[in-house]
Design a protein around this motif. Structure first.
Motif, PDB file in Angstrom:
ATOM      1  N   PHE A  27       0.747  -1.216   0.508  1.00  0.00           N
ATOM      2  CA  PHE A  27      -0.053   0.435  -0.257  1.00  0.00           C
ATOM      3  C   PHE A  27       0.903   1.470  -0.232  1.00  0.00           C
ATOM      4  O   PHE A  27       0.795   2.172  -0.154  1.00  0.00           O
ATOM      5  N   LEU A  28       1.617   1.343   1.437  1.00  0.00           N
ATOM      6  CA  LEU A  28       2.505   2.097   0.910  1.00  0.00           C
ATOM      7  C   LEU A  28       3.558   2.442  -0.608  1.00  0.00           C
ATOM      8  O   LEU A  28       3.781   3.474  -1.007  1.00  0.00           O
ATOM      9  N   ASN A  29       4.273   1.484  -0.897  1.00  0.00           N
ATOM     10  CA  ASN A  29       4.782   1.599  -1.888  1.00  0.00           C
ATOM     11  C   ASN A  29       3.768   2.348  -3.228  1.00  0.00           C
ATOM     12  O   ASN A  29       4.398   2.653  -4.058  1.00  0.00           O
ATOM     13  N   LEU A  53      10.994   6.287   0.521  1.00  0.00           N
ATOM     14  CA  LEU A  53      10.522   4.553   0.014  1.00  0.00           C
ATOM     15  C   LEU A  53      11.534   3.943   0.324  1.00  0.00           C
ATOM     16  O   LEU A  53      11.325   2.447   0.892  1.00  0.00           O
ATOM     17  N   ILE A  54      12.809   4.249   0.904  1.00  0.00           N
ATOM     18  CA  ILE A  54      13.732   3.784   1.676  1.00  0.00           C
ATOM     19  C   ILE A  54      13.727   3.039   3.110  1.00  0.00           C
ATOM     20  O   ILE A  54      13.060   2.144   3.232  1.00  0.00           O
ATOM     21  N   LEU A  55      12.735   3.994   3.217  1.00  0.00           N
ATOM     22  CA  LEU A  55      12.184   3.450   4.995  1.00  0.00           C
ATOM     23  C   LEU A  55      11.649   2.206   5.219  1.00  0.00           C
ATOM     24  O   LEU A  55      11.903   1.754   6.132  1.00  0.00           O
ATOM     25  N   ARG A  86       6.416   2.820  12.901  1.00  0.00           N
ATOM     26  CA  ARG A  86       6.198   3.890  12.013  1.00  0.00           C
ATOM     27  C   ARG A  86       5.564   3.402  11.006  1.00  0.00           C
ATOM     28  O   ARG A  86       5.805   4.603   9.638  1.00  0.00           O
ATOM     29  N   LEU A  87       5.851   2.345  10.572  1.00  0.00           N
ATOM     30  CA  LEU A  87       5.010   1.775   9.400  1.00  0.00           C
ATOM     31  C   LEU A  87       3.271   2.509   9.281  1.00  0.00           C
ATOM     32  O   LEU A  87       2.559   3.407   8.155  1.00  0.00           O
ATOM     33  N   ALA A  91       1.838   5.866   6.338  1.00  0.00           N
ATOM     34  CA  ALA A  91       0.239   4.728   5.940  1.00  0.00           C
ATOM     35  C   ALA A  91      -0.705   5.762   5.912  1.00  0.00           C
ATOM     36  O   ALA A  91      -1.888   6.132   5.747  1.00  0.00           O
ATOM     37  N   HIS A  92      -1.180   6.802   7.250  1.00  0.00           N
ATOM     38  CA  HIS A  92      -2.045   7.192   7.433  1.00  0.00           C
ATOM     39  C   HIS A  92      -2.712   8.021   7.259  1.00  0.00           C
ATOM     40  O   HIS A  92      -4.333   8.165   6.889  1.00  0.00           O
TER      41      HIS A  92
END
Length: 138
Positions: A27-29, A53-55, A86-87, A91-92
């Motif tokens: 989802f984040l990517n 993106l790396i994090l 963190r993720l 995403a939130h």
């Protein structure tokens, strides 16, 4: 039949599965990739997007590794909670994007399991009863 991650509530970090991490990372990517495409490949915003993106990838990879540990030690349990948070917090903000529901399944988890939660509540009660400093008798 297993319940899809989107329908299974997460209460504690011990409930996390690799597929939960994979779904959140994906989802984040997708969201970060969409934004990255908008900002282009030059400039400071582009550098910030690449770093983010790396994090995301690093946090997800650490979570995969930690979730594979059979009996995680205290620091590993804390790291699982921290990396999920963190993720999840990254995403939130995207949960409100067009086409996404703000009540998505990646819930906030504050504790690894029920015993961690109980210990934390006991620590808070002791702190409230005694205060931050032990009495010295002076």
């Amino acid at each position: 039949m297993t319940t899809p991650p989107s329908e299974r509530p997460l209460i504690y970090a011990e409930d996390l599965r690799p597929e939960d991490v994979r779904a959140l990372e994906t989802f984040l990517n997708v969201q970060l990739g969409r934004v990255y495409k908008e900002v282009g490949e030059t400039g400071e915003t582009s550098l910030a997007m690449r770093s983010l993106l790396i994090l995301v990838c690093d946090s997800a990879e650490l979570l995969y590794t930690l979730l594979a540990v059979e009996r995680p030690r205290m620091w590993q349990r804390a790291a699982i909670v921290r990396e999920w948070q963190r993720l999840r917090s990254t995403a939130h903000e995207f949960n409100h994007c067009e086409g996404y529901d703000h009540d998505r399944w990646w819930n906030q988890v504050r504790h690894f399991d029920a015993s961690d939660e109980t210990c934390e509540q006991d620590r808070i009660r002791r702190f409230a009863d005694v205060g931050p400093y032990p009495e010295t008798g002076h």
